[in-house]
Design a protein around this motif. Structure first.
Motif, mmCIF file in Angstrom:
data_model
loop_
_atom_site.group_PDB
_atom_site.id
_atom_site.type_symbol
_atom_site.label_atom_id
_atom_site.label_comp_id
_atom_site.label_asym_id
_atom_site.label_seq_id
_atom_site.Cartn_x
_atom_site.Cartn_y
_atom_site.Cartn_z
ATOM 1 N N THR A 42 0.829 -1.208 0.000
ATOM 2 C CA THR A 42 0.000 0.000 0.000
ATOM 3 C C THR A 42 0.861 1.254 0.000
ATOM 4 O O THR A 42 0.628 2.193 -0.777
ATOM 5 C CB THR A 42 -0.943 -0.005 1.215
ATOM 6 N N ALA A 43 1.885 1.276 0.841
ATOM 7 C CA ALA A 43 2.770 2.444 0.910
ATOM 8 C C ALA A 43 3.585 2.593 -0.368
ATOM 9 O O ALA A 43 3.780 3.709 -0.881
ATOM 10 C CB ALA A 43 3.699 2.331 2.112
ATOM 11 N N ILE A 44 4.082 1.479 -0.915
ATOM 12 C CA ILE A 44 4.843 1.544 -2.163
ATOM 13 C C ILE A 44 3.966 2.052 -3.296
ATOM 14 O O ILE A 44 4.394 2.882 -4.108
ATOM 15 C CB ILE A 44 5.418 0.156 -2.515
ATOM 16 N N GLY A 45 2.739 1.532 -3.367
ATOM 17 C CA GLY A 45 1.817 1.978 -4.419
ATOM 18 C C GLY A 45 1.588 3.474 -4.382
ATOM 19 O O GLY A 45 1.505 4.139 -5.433
ATOM 20 N N GLN A 46 1.490 4.024 -3.178
ATOM 21 C CA GLN A 46 1.296 5.471 -3.035
ATOM 22 C C GLN A 46 2.558 6.242 -3.403
ATOM 23 O O GLN A 46 2.510 7.220 -4.159
ATOM 24 C CB GLN A 46 0.875 5.788 -1.600
ATOM 25 N N ASP A 47 3.713 5.787 -2.899
ATOM 26 C CA ASP A 47 4.968 6.497 -3.157
ATOM 27 C C ASP A 47 5.371 6.455 -4.633
ATOM 28 O O ASP A 47 5.851 7.456 -5.187
ATOM 29 C CB ASP A 47 6.095 5.905 -2.316
ATOM 30 N N LEU A 48 5.192 5.294 -5.267
ATOM 31 C CA LEU A 48 5.619 5.136 -6.653
ATOM 32 C C LEU A 48 4.465 5.326 -7.648
ATOM 33 O O LEU A 48 4.664 5.160 -8.852
ATOM 34 C CB LEU A 48 6.257 3.747 -6.857
ATOM 35 N N GLN A 49 3.278 5.639 -7.100
ATOM 36 C CA GLN A 49 2.093 5.918 -7.920
ATOM 37 C C GLN A 49 1.766 4.740 -8.864
ATOM 38 O O GLN A 49 1.669 4.899 -10.083
ATOM 39 C CB GLN A 49 2.284 7.212 -8.721
ATOM 40 N N LEU A 50 1.560 3.579 -8.256
ATOM 41 C CA LEU A 50 1.247 2.376 -9.006
ATOM 42 C C LEU A 50 -0.241 2.065 -8.899
ATOM 43 O O LEU A 50 -0.812 2.107 -7.809
ATOM 44 C CB LEU A 50 2.059 1.188 -8.471
ATOM 45 N N PRO A 52 -3.604 -0.726 -9.491
ATOM 46 C CA PRO A 52 -3.718 -2.155 -9.155
ATOM 47 C C PRO A 52 -3.112 -3.085 -10.208
ATOM 48 O O PRO A 52 -2.521 -4.116 -9.853
ATOM 49 C CB PRO A 52 -5.233 -2.359 -9.034
ATOM 50 N N ALA A 53 -3.254 -2.752 -11.489
ATOM 51 C CA ALA A 53 -2.688 -3.618 -12.531
ATOM 52 C C ALA A 53 -1.163 -3.636 -12.445
ATOM 53 O O ALA A 53 -0.529 -4.694 -12.575
ATOM 54 C CB ALA A 53 -3.133 -3.148 -13.911
ATOM 55 N N GLN A 54 -0.540 -2.479 -12.219
ATOM 56 C CA GLN A 54 0.916 -2.422 -12.064
ATOM 57 C C GLN A 54 1.361 -3.159 -10.807
ATOM 58 O O GLN A 54 2.372 -3.868 -10.815
ATOM 59 C CB GLN A 54 1.389 -0.970 -12.011
ATOM 60 N N MET A 55 0.577 -2.994 -9.732
ATOM 61 C CA MET A 55 0.912 -3.687 -8.491
ATOM 62 C C MET A 55 0.816 -5.190 -8.685
ATOM 63 O O MET A 55 1.635 -5.960 -8.157
ATOM 64 C CB MET A 55 -0.035 -3.231 -7.375
ATOM 65 N N GLY A 56 -0.161 -5.627 -9.469
ATOM 66 C CA GLY A 56 -0.282 -7.051 -9.782
ATOM 67 C C GLY A 56 0.937 -7.573 -10.520
ATOM 68 O O GLY A 56 1.412 -8.683 -10.263
ATOM 69 N N LEU A 57 1.459 -6.773 -11.440
ATOM 70 C CA LEU A 57 2.664 -7.163 -12.175
ATOM 71 C C LEU A 57 3.872 -7.261 -11.240
ATOM 72 O O LEU A 57 4.684 -8.186 -11.354
ATOM 73 C CB LEU A 57 2.943 -6.162 -13.299
ATOM 74 N N VAL A 58 3.991 -6.309 -10.316
ATOM 75 C CA VAL A 58 5.103 -6.352 -9.359
ATOM 76 C C VAL A 58 4.975 -7.579 -8.464
ATOM 77 O O VAL A 58 5.965 -8.278 -8.199
ATOM 78 C CB VAL A 58 5.140 -5.060 -8.519
ATOM 79 N N PHE A 59 3.750 -7.861 -8.007
ATOM 80 C CA PHE A 59 3.528 -9.058 -7.189
ATOM 81 C C PHE A 59 3.926 -10.323 -7.942
ATOM 82 O O PHE A 59 4.464 -11.269 -7.372
ATOM 83 C CB PHE A 59 2.056 -9.163 -6.794
ATOM 84 N N SER A 60 3.635 -10.361 -9.234
ATOM 85 C CA SER A 60 3.869 -11.584 -10.009
ATOM 86 C C SER A 60 5.298 -11.702 -10.515
ATOM 87 O O SER A 60 5.710 -12.780 -10.951
ATOM 88 C CB SER A 60 2.918 -11.641 -11.209
ATOM 89 N N ALA A 61 6.068 -10.619 -10.472
ATOM 90 C CA ALA A 61 7.409 -10.612 -11.072
ATOM 91 C C ALA A 61 8.309 -11.685 -10.467
ATOM 92 O O ALA A 61 9.109 -12.306 -11.171
ATOM 93 C CB ALA A 61 8.050 -9.233 -10.906
#
Length: 444
Positions: A42-50, A52-61
């Protein structure tokens, strides 16, 4: 009943049981480094402006490289002794974990997660090789359940600690702490681990228990040959190449395909909890971050109870004379069916009820997680690494698919279809074990 025997007048040592503590800690560290992102998401998404789709990609990387490198990782396990291999990869992936604390953009974070997956790829095949070397058949499910439980109990108790770390030191502190822990453990593993035939604190009585019970002590003995094995002795030689027949044994067997498909379902629930679960509680169930962090520990504890219970039940059934087929399948199929309870969270509103359904589902995931014992029991003994690599590759396709699929499903801020998807995967896994996996026996 505990396996305690004597060899002549000498009481057997219990080195193999003490070794489980080292395997347990190793699993805790592997899963800390996989799941720390979910705490900081949640904090990373806010700081890096990601989004949900981008966050999903990071989770899956992590899963991209982790799954794709399972076969090379398995081959490496068949050729490299676990003392050096595990120490090396723990140290390197812990460094990659620590560097994630310096990520300042989507691409950098994505790349480091891919690197982490690549470096962790040989971990579980190595652990399976260790337990196959050190434990007889009638103790193996309990042994695997004991160390695999580290992925649940470690996170159950350490998730609140990581949440507090983030509160005081920011999301970067989560990666710095988990990376430093792994670097220290790499040194400990290299200092303490030895093969059965090389360990100073194991006696002949214990080695005989392991060997007579089907433990493959010869995997750790240098200088043995396949010819000795063919002559009825216990010799073994590390593979230097694989034949077409070897690949057919791993890829052309219906039983193994049933196990592979089932493993995708088993690990799918796990990867939901390792990635989207804290975000689900905070963003979609509107729980306070600290409260969500502590409540998230409950399903992990339930999974811990599940996996220990399944290992005890499965080995108890074996000792009671129940066939390996029934004793291994019953916990796995039951657990997969229980994991479908995750969809129940769609129909309740209170946080306590949401956590209850999540705990039932994760208990089921844990109860089904003795599946590595099937690799130990079914794989050709000279192909343990390759079969384990293929098994882990198939199972960890979920680490690629589940985070991405959920990321796209919830793009419109509705999480209910995602939980329906997770429940359906559990049903498919149970059907695979019921209709594809026949008698459990070693492939000849």
């Amino acid at each position: 009943m505990e396996t305690t025997y004597s060899h002549g007048q000498t009481q057997a040592t219990g080195k193999r049981h003490r070794l489980l503590a080292m395997l347990f800690v190793t699993v805790v560290i592997t899963y800390l480094d996989r799941s720390n992102l979910s705490i900081a998401a949640t904090a990373i998404g806010q700081d890096l402006q990601l989004d949900p789709a981008q966050m999903g990609l990071v989770f899956s990387a992590f899963g991209w490289s982790y799954a794709l490198l399972q076969i090379p990782g398995g081959i490496l396990v068949d050729r490299t002794r676990p003392r050096l291999l595990l120490a090396l990869i723990i140290g390197l992936w812990s460094l990659a974990t620590l560097l994630q604390g310096f990520a300042s953009a989507f691409a950098m974070l994505l790349s480091l997660r891919v690197l982490l997956g690549a470096l962790e790829a040989p971990a579980y095949p190595t652990l399976n090789r260790v337990v196959t070397t050190w434990f007889p058949d009638n103790e193996r499910a309990r042994a695997i359940a004991s160390y695999t439980s580290g992925q649940y109990v470690g996170l159950a108790f350490l998730t609140p600690a990581l949440v507090l770390t983030q509160e005081h030191f920011g999301w970067q502190g989560v990666f710095f702490l988990t990376g430093a822990i792994g670097l220290g453990w790499a040194l400990v593993w290299y200092s303490l681990y030895r093969e059965p035939s090389e360990a100073a604190d194991v006696n002949a009585a214990e080695l005989e228990i392991i060997r007579a019970g089907g433990g493959l002590i010869e995997l750790g003995e240098a200088g043995k040959t396949d010819q000795a094995d063919q002559a009825g002795q216990t010799g073994y030689r590390q593979r230097t190449r694989y034949t077409a027949a070897d690949w057919r044994a791993v890829l052309g067997n219906r039983k193994l395909w049933g196990v592979y498909i089932g493993q995708i379902a088993v690990t799918s629930t796990l990867w939901f909890f390792l990635t989207w679960f804290p975000t689900y509680l905070v963003k979609y169930r509107h729980m306070d971050f600290l409260k969500a962090g502590f409540m998230a520990a409950v399903p992990f504890l339930a999974a811990f109870v599940g996996i220990l219970g399944s290992g005890l039940l499965s080995d108890w059934m074996i000792r009671r004379g129940v066939s390996a087929t029934v004793a291994r399948k019953v916990p796995i199929v039951t657990g997969l069916l229980l994991s479908t309870a995750i969809v129940g969270a769609n129909y309740v509103d209170t946080p306590a009820m949401v956590i209850l359904f999540m705990a039932i589902a994760f208990f089921g995931s844990g109860f089904s997680s003795i599946t590595w014992v099937l690799v130990s029991s079914m794989a050709k003994k000279e192909l343990l690494g390759l079969t384990g690599g293929m098994f882990n590759l198939m199972g960890n396709l979920s680490s690629i698919c589940v985070p991405v699929v959920i990321g796209f499903i919830v793009k419109n801020s509705d999480f209910k279809p995602a939980l329906m998807f997770m429940s359906a995967v559990g049903v498919v896994g149970a059907l695979s074990y019921l209709f594809l996996v026949g008698k459990i026996e070693r492939i000849r």
